[in-house]
Write a protein that holds these residues in place. Structure first.
Motif, mmCIF file in Angstrom:
data_model
loop_
_atom_site.group_PDB
_atom_site.id
_atom_site.type_symbol
_atom_site.label_atom_id
_atom_site.label_comp_id
_atom_site.label_asym_id
_atom_site.label_seq_id
_atom_site.Cartn_x
_atom_site.Cartn_y
_atom_site.Cartn_z
ATOM 1 N N SER A 157 -26.804 55.148 -0.169
ATOM 2 C CA SER A 157 -25.788 55.892 -0.926
ATOM 3 C C SER A 157 -24.592 56.264 -0.064
ATOM 4 C CB SER A 157 -26.412 57.156 -1.520
ATOM 5 O OG SER A 157 -26.917 57.989 -0.480
ATOM 6 N N LEU A 158 -24.808 56.404 1.254
ATOM 7 C CA LEU A 158 -23.725 56.797 2.152
ATOM 8 C C LEU A 158 -23.015 55.585 2.736
ATOM 9 C CD1 LEU A 158 -22.190 58.983 3.698
ATOM 10 C CD2 LEU A 158 -23.971 58.899 5.448
ATOM 11 N N HIS A 159 -23.782 54.631 3.230
ATOM 12 C CA HIS A 159 -23.184 53.515 3.958
ATOM 13 C C HIS A 159 -22.642 52.420 3.038
ATOM 14 C CE1 HIS A 159 -25.724 55.379 7.128
ATOM 15 N NE2 HIS A 159 -24.717 55.023 7.908
ATOM 16 N N PHE A 160 -23.369 52.092 1.971
ATOM 17 C CA PHE A 160 -22.939 50.991 1.112
ATOM 18 C C PHE A 160 -21.613 51.299 0.418
ATOM 19 C CE2 PHE A 160 -27.487 49.228 0.365
ATOM 20 C CZ PHE A 160 -27.535 48.876 1.704
ATOM 21 N N LYS A 161 -21.409 52.557 0.045
ATOM 22 C CA LYS A 161 -20.201 52.919 -0.686
ATOM 23 C C LYS A 161 -18.951 52.716 0.158
ATOM 24 C CE LYS A 161 -18.148 56.629 -3.405
ATOM 25 N NZ LYS A 161 -18.289 58.018 -3.899
ATOM 26 N N ASP A 162 -19.089 52.913 1.464
ATOM 27 C CA ASP A 162 -17.932 52.803 2.348
ATOM 28 C C ASP A 162 -17.745 51.399 2.902
ATOM 29 O OD1 ASP A 162 -17.311 55.551 2.112
ATOM 30 O OD2 ASP A 162 -18.926 56.015 3.516
ATOM 31 N N MET A 163 -18.583 50.473 2.464
ATOM 32 C CA MET A 163 -18.477 49.093 2.953
ATOM 33 C C MET A 163 -18.271 48.120 1.801
ATOM 34 S SD MET A 163 -21.292 49.084 5.996
ATOM 35 C CE MET A 163 -21.250 50.347 7.268
ATOM 36 N N GLU A 164 -17.537 48.575 0.773
ATOM 37 C CA GLU A 164 -17.294 47.720 -0.387
ATOM 38 C C GLU A 164 -16.456 46.503 -0.035
ATOM 39 O OE1 GLU A 164 -15.475 50.312 -3.158
ATOM 40 O OE2 GLU A 164 -17.347 51.325 -3.722
ATOM 41 N N GLU A 165 -15.762 46.556 1.096
ATOM 42 C CA GLU A 165 -14.969 45.411 1.534
ATOM 43 C C GLU A 165 -15.858 44.252 1.971
ATOM 44 O OE1 GLU A 165 -11.634 44.355 4.973
ATOM 45 O OE2 GLU A 165 -12.312 46.425 4.675
ATOM 46 N N PHE A 166 -17.093 44.574 2.391
ATOM 47 C CA PHE A 166 -17.983 43.551 2.944
ATOM 48 C C PHE A 166 -19.159 43.223 2.033
ATOM 49 C CE2 PHE A 166 -16.464 46.337 6.464
ATOM 50 C CZ PHE A 166 -15.511 45.473 6.969
ATOM 51 N N ILE A 167 -19.676 44.217 1.319
ATOM 52 C CA ILE A 167 -20.898 43.997 0.542
ATOM 53 C C ILE A 167 -20.726 44.508 -0.878
ATOM 54 C CG2 ILE A 167 -22.415 44.102 2.554
ATOM 55 C CD1 ILE A 167 -23.063 46.988 1.799
ATOM 56 N N GLU A 168 -21.607 44.022 -1.765
ATOM 57 C CA GLU A 168 -21.648 44.467 -3.151
ATOM 58 C C GLU A 168 -23.080 44.872 -3.488
ATOM 59 O OE1 GLU A 168 -20.343 41.173 -5.441
ATOM 60 O OE2 GLU A 168 -18.265 41.247 -4.735
ATOM 61 N N VAL A 169 -23.212 45.811 -4.406
ATOM 62 C CA VAL A 169 -24.531 46.236 -4.874
ATOM 63 C C VAL A 169 -24.606 45.962 -6.367
ATOM 64 C CG1 VAL A 169 -26.147 48.149 -5.110
ATOM 65 C CG2 VAL A 169 -24.665 48.023 -3.098
ATOM 66 N N LYS A 170 -25.524 45.045 -6.753
ATOM 67 C CA LYS A 170 -25.660 44.652 -8.157
ATOM 68 C C LYS A 170 -27.136 44.537 -8.519
ATOM 69 C CE LYS A 170 -21.371 41.960 -8.561
ATOM 70 N NZ LYS A 170 -20.810 40.606 -8.843
ATOM 71 N N ASP A 171 -27.516 45.193 -9.594
ATOM 72 C CA ASP A 171 -28.867 45.055 -10.156
ATOM 73 C C ASP A 171 -29.959 45.244 -9.106
ATOM 74 O OD1 ASP A 171 -27.628 44.442 -12.573
ATOM 75 O OD2 ASP A 171 -27.569 42.299 -12.088
ATOM 76 N N GLY A 172 -29.798 46.227 -8.245
ATOM 77 C CA GLY A 172 -30.818 46.508 -7.246
ATOM 78 C C GLY A 172 -30.762 45.618 -6.025
ATOM 79 N N TYR A 173 -29.757 44.751 -5.943
ATOM 80 C CA TYR A 173 -29.601 43.857 -4.799
ATOM 81 C C TYR A 173 -28.348 44.243 -4.019
ATOM 82 C CZ TYR A 173 -33.164 40.588 -6.480
ATOM 83 O OH TYR A 173 -34.345 40.010 -6.863
ATOM 84 N N VAL A 174 -28.403 44.021 -2.730
ATOM 85 C CA VAL A 174 -27.223 44.150 -1.886
ATOM 86 C C VAL A 174 -26.872 42.750 -1.404
ATOM 87 C CG1 VAL A 174 -28.672 44.700 0.117
ATOM 88 C CG2 VAL A 174 -26.236 45.197 0.188
ATOM 89 N N LEU A 175 -25.611 42.343 -1.555
ATOM 90 C CA LEU A 175 -25.203 40.981 -1.238
ATOM 91 C C LEU A 175 -23.811 40.971 -0.634
ATOM 92 C CD1 LEU A 175 -24.050 39.211 -4.483
ATOM 93 C CD2 LEU A 175 -24.937 41.517 -4.559
ATOM 94 N N LEU A 176 -23.494 39.881 0.039
ATOM 95 C CA LEU A 176 -22.187 39.731 0.665
ATOM 96 C C LEU A 176 -21.124 39.436 -0.390
ATOM 97 C CD1 LEU A 176 -22.992 37.537 3.802
ATOM 98 C CD2 LEU A 176 -22.419 39.959 3.788
ATOM 99 N N THR A 177 -19.899 39.864 -0.124
ATOM 100 C CA THR A 177 -18.775 39.519 -0.996
ATOM 101 C C THR A 177 -18.424 38.044 -0.801
ATOM 102 O OG1 THR A 177 -17.195 40.172 0.710
ATOM 103 C CG2 THR A 177 -17.841 41.857 -0.894
#
Length: 855
Positions: free
Chosen positions: A650-670
């Protein structure tokens, strides 16, 4: 050019007035000669000779009605280019008086009849010059014009000048289609009514006009156009007053509609007769401005804009010529002084801007309107204004009148633009301005989407940076829309030219950077606001500066607001940035962390290098997956197992939207990070380095497609590699330029990415006999650091299925150490690749090389 100066003060002697005029004119223009003479009434006049027409105009603009002595001098030209030759005036006068039984007419009646027949006035002074033809007798109140008796009784010689002029005189009517009625009296001969208003499609009318010109040898008199049209085409759809009142069907002046026809013009002949003829190839605007004094060109351009503003507010964009001056005065609240622009007559001033104004009719029936070209420009601007007011940037043709009334705030009348149908206007609008699509009975009008050039894209990116720089100095990163241009000018010291970025409106430029800026509000209340992501970056910088000003870079959370206000000059309101309270704000700042003590809560700084390293670790871990994605739980477990500390999604993923995406329970590269992964795999396969000139071809060899940098928002490879500075570095110049991996930062030394290319594409990588492959050597120096060097291993042409050969050691070009016997590479027909055996225990001190054999 000669100028006549009249209304001179008679208190001065002739020579004294001559010297005064010379000095007055010399202050503004060069004076070639001045002569003085007496007029018939006994008053003096001066003729001043200046070098050019531009000088004459400038002298008039500065000296007309200048007070010298007790009188204001009047300046005029000695001749007018718009007047026919004197011999023609004489011939027309003889012809008119010969039609009158008494061979005489009262002067006022003669001038009225002359203007009615020949559609131009004649001055009394011209009649006084015809002493051999006419005689004017009587007092000033009852003067009569008589045809000279000798001229009537004595026939002119066949070769005399007057006889030739009379026989060759140009007729103001078409002799083939214009017929004089037997029932008409001599005062009605050749008397033609003013041209009517008509209602007809411009497309249909253009075909008819072209046909008429073809049958009239390319020219026909304007005043007999209706007769010619009816004789060869058919009845002209005239709109009279009764039709206008009953059916509300408005028309446009026939003369204006003729001028709207492509390739046709209404021009004055040598004898000042208006004729319809084929248009010559000429630049009307350039020609008109070249004939004006450079010192007056700016004033004349301003007058042209004022005339457009005046006429577009008149019914059907028409105003009577005689009412132009009072209408101008009423509209702008000031006098229209013709002399200020270098002219002495209003008609001369209006004809100096023929690209803007058209004067219709003759004599007392003249009217002033806008040219077709100006009307089309005006319609195009208003059409764009309507289209841009709609979210879809398009409109159905049936909805146009209603939208016009809402946006322009007046009822739409197509005749106000000088044509009878809206389709005539739409066909004239440039394809670069609008696009028209028809589907069935519905017609859609829209704005074409113009693609920016690579240079404009780069400028837009720079503009986005400038917007951030400008708005970060405001308390809440916001600014009123109407204050942006002056603020930009003051801050950067340059103008913000929207056209430099490929747009026509400032709002379009802002819409091109939605990842940076948002525009809220409507009309004059529009506000520019940075997107929350950029706001948080700026707020983070401000809070970091607050903490750095504190001892040990630690502060009580309750003291942040006061210190913030003291340092930045304005209070900190978390709600302005989308947070509930101060603690919520601090928790969302990457560079800050909360430390809870026994009694108080403190805020301190987080090492930025740690944050950047966490970002690299997250990307590195996802790149190791074949599809570049993992479930959130699996990712957190692997991250903790690999790097020894937990990560908070919740803390790190939100600030790294330039590099990663969170969809349907998965974390993936842009997508753009997936491109970086492909390039990393490519460079790994090629040994860590590739020549810059060969990069595109090698990329296509591996992935069977060209690398299109524009799809990712980059204009070229250079900007792409600059963006990925964490992964790649570009070194060398020209032919030695190369792209290499930042192996230490990526951690490829200890954990190379899995070779996803080997299993699926290995057979496609096999090339011809002289294939070249790259390897990477890491040699440990005395300090324990590693150096990277590249070696080229070429398959010997002598290698075959039956024989093998040793590679020449000199081709390896190693930096240090000698190879052992076990380091030699051998190749045979059934072996595609081989790896060297390390001679030392250290993993870094090895040579990795790949090479291929033909199938």
């Amino acid at each position: 050019v000669e100028l006549i100066v009249s209304n001179l003060d008679q208190m001065f002697e002739i020579n004294e007035m001559k010297n005064i005029l010379f000095n007055v004119f010399s202050d503004h223009v060069m004076v070639l000669h001045i002569s003085m003479s007496l007029q018939p009434d006994g008053s003096a006049k001066a003729i001043v000779k200046v070098p050019s027409l531009q000088d004459a105009q400038y002298a008039i603009s500065r000296l007309h009605r200048k007070k010298i002595g007790h009188k204001r001098i009047l300046i005029s030209h000695t001749f007018s280019e718009k007047s026919p030759p004197f011999c023609v005036l004489k011939s027309e006068t003889i012809s008119l008086l010969n039609d009158i039984p008494s061979k005489s007419l009262p002067l006022i009646k003669f001038r009225e009849l002359y203007e009615k027949r020949y559609h131009r006035p004649i001055a009394v002074s011209e009649l006084y010059k015809m002493r051999d033809v006419v005689v004017i007798q009587g007092d000033s109140g009852s003067r009569v014009v008589y045809l000279n008796i000798d001229c009537c009784k004595t026939p002119s010689l066949p070769d005399s000048e007057d006889s030739q002029d009379l026989n060759n005189i140009e007729r103001p009517y078409c002799e083939r289609h214009f017929h004089v009625s037997v029932s008409e009296g001599w005062a009605e001969h050749y008397s033609i009514c003013p041209l009517p208003n008509v209602h007809i499609s411009l497309k249909v009318f253009s075909t008819a006009v072209h046909r008429l010109l073809d049958t009239h040898q390319g020219s026909l008199p304007l005043i007999s156009f209706c007769d010619c049209y009816e004789a060869e085409i058919g009845p002209l759809p005239v709109v009279d007053e009764r039709t206008y009142e009953d059916e509300r069907l408005k028309g446009v002046p026939l003369e204006h509609l003729i001028a709207c026809v492509n390739g046709v013009e209404v021009a004055l002949s040598a004898l000042c007769i208006k004729k319809v003829q084929w248009l010559e190839n000429k630049l009307m605007e350039v020609k008109s401005l070249q004939s004006v004094s450079p010192a007056l060109a700016g004033q004349l351009t301003l007058f042209g804009r004022e005339v457009i503003d005046l006429l577009k507010n008149q019914p059907q964009c028409l105003v009577s010529f005689n009412k132009f001056i009072p209408t101008y005065h009423h509209h702008f609240g000031r006098q229209c002084r013709v002399a200020d622009y270098g002219f002495t007559k209003l008609i001369d001033l209006l004809e100096a801007i023929p690209h803007i104004v058209q004067v219709l009719g003759e004599g007392q029936e003249r009217q002033v309107t806008l040219t077709h070209r100006t009307q089309v420009k005006r319609f195009s601007a208003e059409l764009l204004r309507i289209l841009k007011s709609r979210a879809s940037k398009q409109i159905a043709l049936v909805e146009f009148p209603q939208s016009y009334e809402q946006v322009i705030e007046k009822k739409f009348e197509v005749t106000n633009y000088g044509v009878c149908e809206i389709e005539d206007l739409l066909e004239e609008v440039s394809e670069n301005v609008i696009v028209i699509c028809s589907s069935g009975d519905e017609t859609l009008i829209g704005i074409p989407k113009r693609e920016q050039t690579p240079e404009e894209v780069e400028r837009t990116k720079q503009f986005a940076i400038e917007v951030i720089e400008l708005l970060k100095h405001t308390p809440c990163c916001t600014m009123a829309f109407n204050k942006f241009i002056p603020a930009y000018h003051h801050h950067f010291g340059k103008q913000c030219r929207v056209a430099d970025y490929g747009f026509t409106k400032l709002i379009e430029l802002f819409e091109a950077i939605p990842h940076i800026l948002e525009v809220t509000g409507m009309g004059e209340d529009k506000v520019l606001c940075l997107v929350p992501k950029e706001q948080h970056k700026i707020l983070t910088q401000r809070l970091v500066s607050v903490l750095k000003s504190q001892p040990n870079e630690v502060i009580d959370i309750h003291q942040i607001s006061s210190c913030y206000a003291q340092l930045h000059g304005h209070s900190l309101r978390p709600t302005d940035f989308g947070f509930n309270d101060l603690q919520d704000l601090v928790e969302h700042m990457d560079a800050l962390k909360i430390v809870i003590g026994y009694v108080r809560t403190y805020v301190t700084l987080v090492d930025e290098k740690v944050i950047h390293q966490i970002s690299l670790n997250i990307r590195r871990l996802l790149m190791e997956q074949l599809d570049s994605k993992m479930t959130i739980n699996e990712f957190c477990e692997k991250y903790e197992m690999r790097y020894g500390h937990k990560i908070t999604p919740s803390l790190h993923f939100k600030d790294m939207e330039e590099f990663i995406e969170v969809k349907d329970g998965y974390v993936l590269l842009t997508p753009i990070q997936n491109l970086a992964k492909k390039i990393i795999l490519l460079l790994q396969k090629e040994g860590g380095c590739v020549e810059y000139a060969l990069f595109r071809s090698i990329y296509q060899k591996y992935y069977y497609t060209n690398i299109n940098t524009k799809n990712y928002g980059f204009t070229n490879l250079n900007s792409l590699f600059e963006h990925f500075s964490d992964y790649f570095s570009v070194s060398g110049k020209k032919l030695k330029k190369a792209v290499s991996l930042n192996v230490e930062r990526l951690g490829i030394l200890s954990h190379p990415l899995p070779d996803f290319l080997a299993s699926s594409q290995e057979t496609e990588l096999i090339k011809g006999e002289n294939s070249t492959h790259f390897g990477t050597q890491f040699v440990e120096d005395s300090n324990g650091s590693s150096e990277e060097s590249h070696l080229i291993i070429k398959r010997s042409p002598s290698c075959s299925n039956e024989t093998s050969s040793m590679l020449n050691l000199h081709q390896l070009n190693l930096k240090s150490g000698n190879l052992q016997r076990t380091d030699l590479f051998r190749c045979s027909g059934d072996i595609r690749s081989s790896k060297s055996t390390p001679t030392q225990g250290s993993r870094k001190n090895r040579i990795a090389a790949n090479f291929s054999m033909p199938a």
